[in-house]
Design a protein around this motif. Structure first.
Motif, PDB file in Angstrom:
ATOM      1  N   PHE A 133       0.670  -1.226  -0.097  1.00 29.71           N
ATOM      2  CA  PHE A 133      -0.237   0.155   0.025  1.00 29.71           C
ATOM      3  C   PHE A 133       0.860   1.298   0.104  1.00 29.71           C
ATOM      4  N   ALA A 134       1.842   1.240   0.553  1.00 32.50           N
ATOM      5  CA  ALA A 134       2.609   2.564   0.949  1.00 32.50           C
ATOM      6  C   ALA A 134       3.580   2.537  -0.269  1.00 32.50           C
ATOM      7  N   ALA A 135       3.745   1.417  -1.067  1.00 32.22           N
ATOM      8  CA  ALA A 135       4.749   1.605  -2.153  1.00 32.22           C
ATOM      9  C   ALA A 135       4.012   2.132  -3.528  1.00 32.22           C
ATOM     10  N   THR A 136       2.735   1.371  -3.552  1.00 27.98           N
ATOM     11  CA  THR A 136       1.811   1.646  -4.660  1.00 27.98           C
ATOM     12  C   THR A 136       0.860   2.512  -4.787  1.00 27.98           C
ATOM     13  N   VAL A 137       0.231   2.757  -3.339  1.00 29.34           N
ATOM     14  CA  VAL A 137      -1.094   3.842  -3.455  1.00 29.34           C
ATOM     15  C   VAL A 137      -0.330   5.141  -2.895  1.00 29.34           C
ATOM     16  N   ILE A 138       0.389   5.146  -1.389  1.00 26.93           N
ATOM     17  CA  ILE A 138       0.917   6.204  -1.159  1.00 26.93           C
ATOM     18  C   ILE A 138       1.839   6.752  -2.156  1.00 26.93           C
ATOM     19  N   ARG A 139       2.586   6.002  -2.743  1.00 28.16           N
ATOM     20  CA  ARG A 139       3.949   6.268  -3.853  1.00 28.16           C
ATOM     21  C   ARG A 139       4.578   7.365  -3.283  1.00 28.16           C
ATOM     22  N   PRO A 140       5.465   7.370  -2.414  1.00 30.47           N
ATOM     23  CA  PRO A 140       5.991   8.727  -1.933  1.00 30.47           C
ATOM     24  C   PRO A 140       7.242   8.576  -2.851  1.00 30.47           C
TER      25      PRO A 140
END
Length: 249
Positions: free
Chosen positions: A119-126
């Motif tokens: 989720f962090a890598a693909t949705v939040i995509r910082p």
């Protein structure tokens, strides 16, 4: 900025249904909630959390931090809840938030961390200048004690870090062993982290990741997350996110 971030999250979440790796239900979505309240006022963030089933606990006595809990067993705030949530403000703006999930089994913890990580890598995509990860795996030959520790690295800074490391080695400031050790970490990408995490499965003792954007990018951002199969006897997941404020403020 807040509306722009919310639009990105809402749009991305709408696409999660076709990707089970990032589909978070209402008892799993603390990272989503944490990212959504960044930039809100205390009143807005409190309302948003309560709308999502969290119970307000208190404002910390010596800091502008607010504590909440969530658990179907309790109708009011409780430190015994399975989900604890906190956010902190600077002025009247939420700058950081964190969540702690207490899990029943290692499998449920491992599965949820997998979702949070993706989720962090693909949705939040910082857009990050540095990403670090680590994985500690149990050695079954010595009474389940953690033994193997692997570190991982990624981000726009890695190229410069590699150049600096090579320069240090060529100029005799570090040994060949030190050079090889660092270079091995730099070659361990996030994809490798996920592959190792999936392969080790039941042998995982703990895992963690850290994203950072430098202030020079004009948008300081940090994300931390971890899973620990034995944190003082508890199985726990942790997620925190921070925008534009250093830890000691």
């Amino acid at each position: 900025m807040k509306k722009h971030l919310l639009y990105i999250i809402i749009t991305a979440v709408a696409l999660c249904g076709c990707n089970p790796d990032v589909a978070l239900n209402s008892n799993e979505n603390s990272p989503k909630i944490a990212e959504e309240i960044l930039g809100m006022t205390v009143q807005e963030a409190t309302k948003h959390l309560e709308k999502n089933g969290y119970c307000f606990g208190s404002k910390m006595e010596y800091a502008d931090e607010y504590v909440f809990s969530k658990d179907a067993r309790f109708t009011e705030f409780s430190y015994d809840a399975s989900i604890m949530f906190m956010f902190g403000v600077y002025g009247d703006t939420v700058k950081y938030a964190s969540a702690l999930h207490r899990m029943e089994t290692e499998k449920s913890a491992r599965d949820l961390y997998w979702k949070w990580s993706h989720f962090a890598a693909t949705v939040i995509r910082p857009t990050y200048s540095l990403w670090n990860g680590s994985l500690i795996v149990k050695d079954l030959s010595i009474s389940q004690q953690p033994a193997r520790w692997t570190t991982y690295c990624g981000g726009t800074q890695v190229e410069q870090m590699t150049k600096d490391l090579t320069d240090d080695y060529n100029n005799g400031r570090i040994t060949k062993e030190e050079y090889d050790s660092y270079m091995e970490t730099y070659r361990q990408t996030q994809s490798k982290f996920w592959a190792d995490y999936k392969r080790e499965a039941d042998n995982i003792d703990s895992a963690d990741e850290y994203y950072r954007n430098e202030e020079s990018t004009g948008h300081l951002k940090e994300i931390e997350m971890s899973v620990d199969m034995n944190n003082g006897g508890r199985i726990e997941l942790y997620y925190s996110t921070l925008n534009g404020v250093v830890h000691w403020i």
